[in-house]
Design an enzyme around this catalytic site. Structure first.
Site, PDB file in Angstrom:
ATOM      1  N   ASP A   4       4.783   7.604  37.213  1.00 17.10           N
ATOM      2  CA  ASP A   4       3.691   8.478  36.788  1.00 17.10           C
ATOM      3  C   ASP A   4       3.413   8.221  35.301  1.00 17.10           C
ATOM      4  O   ASP A   4       4.288   7.765  34.565  1.00 17.10           O
ATOM      5  CB  ASP A   4       4.097   9.948  36.984  1.00 17.10           C
TER       6      ASP A   4
ATOM      7  N   HIS B 241      -0.494  15.138  40.555  1.00 22.14           N
ATOM      8  CA  HIS B 241       0.215  13.866  40.351  1.00 22.14           C
ATOM      9  C   HIS B 241       1.245  13.618  41.453  1.00 22.14           C
ATOM     10  O   HIS B 241       1.386  12.503  41.941  1.00 22.14           O
ATOM     11  CB  HIS B 241       0.932  13.867  38.989  1.00 22.14           C
TER      12      HIS B 241
END
Ligand code: UDP
Length: 482
Positions: free
Chosen positions: A114, A15
């Site tokens: 995110d 990520h």
């Protein structure tokens, strides 16, 4: 005045690395990029002197409060399973400090978040700033997730090995019930988390996807239809990041050089690269089956091995565990294989013309890199998260790979519990590496995909155009607000 964007990364390599790529890319387009992270993750956002800098705010990570040693702030650094949830808790504890910091930084043009910061949806609405969700997997897997959530097709079959057809998708996608994430089939603590994450996603103003070229075009439309949210493919982002590959210790750099020198002596497209990403740890019995399958396939390979700590198994003994070191020595002696125990320079390896195939757990970044950089056929070996959906994309939609034959979705802690035999490993390796018509077709399709993927980020490419369109929309929004 230049655009100003805040980035909120989540500290796991799959990520945080693509978010660093996105921030560095936008900075090269003249955007002021502000990163809010923790001290041990900050170096990932540093740029070299010849590239535009990012503004980094490091919030102290509450290590002592969550019971972690100092410096363990990223999933790549954990040495025991319980550390992962402690990092999650620690990051969550920073919500209020992050909100306060953002209020101090305002005005900004958007917050790029995110998925594991779902709170940013409501917060962004409260302060009147668009929330942009950076998708760190395939658009295809998001469509599968939404379609399973909305239609619950798995409830129409009984047994774990029954096949489920996922409705409302552009292709006929079938998978075993047991390959659908457990949190979807049996409510547990993840079910709630994933519902919150999905709902936050649905409240985003844009979704920026890090995917390859036009290959997921149909799924962009499908995602728009399912959610009503504008999704834009701007990938593969690692191609836009002009920083030098990897910051490594000198021991790592030595190992990387030896590895690349080893590849130099191999024929084009003759070496298989095996990696299960940054999080998957296999127990020794599975590593032993992989080793035996690789050896009997007769093909050369590079294997990035991350292993579970030796566990006392029932009736077994730690001392009897199979040794990666012995296998490494044997392979060095025969010159058939190179084993990296630690962080592999994945992109550098994939760039080498000797690479002819890849084994992966179907982590999105690895798939994206394998397709784009190497353009080779893929053996899929999914384990957890959305990896079984990505397997279907590779095997059924793109038709560039074969499945090794894993049947059970598992939690990250349980990776490798479903033992894949040496025979299955050998069959899969031969299917992509032998000189067969099927392998040649997969290779051809993978090469083509690599070309379109590389073209997407060049001037006139679709991802490049989408990135400019995204920034233009932010500028228009800004000019209307003034
Ligand atoms: N990676 C790497 N070396 C390693 C392991 C991983 O460079 O030894 C990088 C890989 O190139 C990719 C990322 O870490 O960019 C892993 O992300 P992915 O989504 O594939 O899988 P995850 O680690 O999240 O399961």
């Amino acid at each position: 005045m230049e655009l100003k964007i805040i980035f909120l990364p989540f500290p796991t390599p799959g990520h945080i690395l693509p978010m660093a790529d996105l921030a560095k890319t936008l900075a090269s387009h003249g955007v002021e990029c502000i990163i809010i992270t923790t001290p041990a993750n900050a170096p990932l956002f540093q740029t070299s002197p010849n590239n535009p800098p990012l503004t980094i705010h490091s919030l102290p990570f509450p290590a002592a409060e969550v019971g972690l040693p100092p410096g363990i702030e990223n999933f790549s650094k954990i040495t025991s399973e319980d550390m992962r949830s402690k990092i999650f808790t620690g990051i969550h504890m920073l919500c209020n400090a992050t909100e306060d910091l953002i209020r101090d930084i305002l005005p900004v043009d958007c917050i790029v978040s995110d998925m594991f910061h779902p709170w940013t949806s409501d917060f962004a609405a409260e302060i009147g700033v668009p929330r942009v969700f950076q998708l760190t997997s395939s658009i295809f897997s998001s469509c599968c997730d939404l379609c399973v959530k909305f239609n619950a097709p798995h409830e129409q079959v009984e047994k774990d090995d029954d096949f489920v057809t996922l409705p409302s998708l552009p292709h006929k996608i079938e998978m075993m019930k047991s390959q659908i994430p457990l949190w979807v089939r049996i409510p547990n603590r993840f079910t709630y988390l994933m519902d919150v994450v999905r709902e936050a996603g649905l409240k985003s103003s844009w979704v920026l996807a890090n995917t390859f070229g036009e290959a997921e075009k149909e799924y962009e439309e499908c995602y728009n239809n399912l959610t009503g949210i504008k999704i834009m493919n701007i990938g593969p982002l690692f191609l836009c990041n002009k920083e030098e590959e990897g910051k490594a210790s000198s021991a790592e750099l030595d190992c990387w050089k030896t590895c690349l020198d080893w590849l130099d002596q191999k024929k084009a497209s003759s070496v298989l690269y095996i990696s299960f990403g940054s999080l998957t740890l296999f127990p020794d019995d599975q590593l032993q089956e992989i080793a035996a399958g690789l050896e009997s396939s007769g093909h050369d390979f590079i294997w990035a091995v991350k292993r579970k700590k030796a566990e006392k198994t029932e009736g077994g003994n730690e001392d009897e565990q199979w040794s990666v070191d012995e296998f490494r020595k044997k392979m060095e002696a025969s010159n058939k294989g190179f084993i990296i125990q630690g962080w592999a320079p994945q992109r550098l390896i994939l760039k080498h013309q000797a690479i002819g195939g890849m084994v992966t757990h179907c982590g999105w970044n690895t798939l994206l890199e394998g397709v784009t950089i190497a353009g080779v056929p893929i053996i899929t070996w999914p384990q957890f998260a959305e990896q079984f959906y990505n397997e279907r994309l590779v095997v059924d939609v793109l038709k560039i790979g074969v499945a090794v034959g894993v049947t059970q979705w598992c939690n990250l802690e349980d990776t490798g519990k479903e033992l894949v035999s040496r025979a299955k490993v050998e069959t899969a390796v031969r299917a992509v590496m032998d000189n067969s018509e099927r392998a040649a077709e997969m290779r051809q399709r993978a090469k083509k995909l690599s070309e379109t993927s590389n073209g997407a980020v060049k001037n006139g490419g679709s991802s490049q155009a989408n990135l400019v369109a995204f920034l233009d929309e932010l500028k228009t929004r800004r000019s209307k607000a003034v």
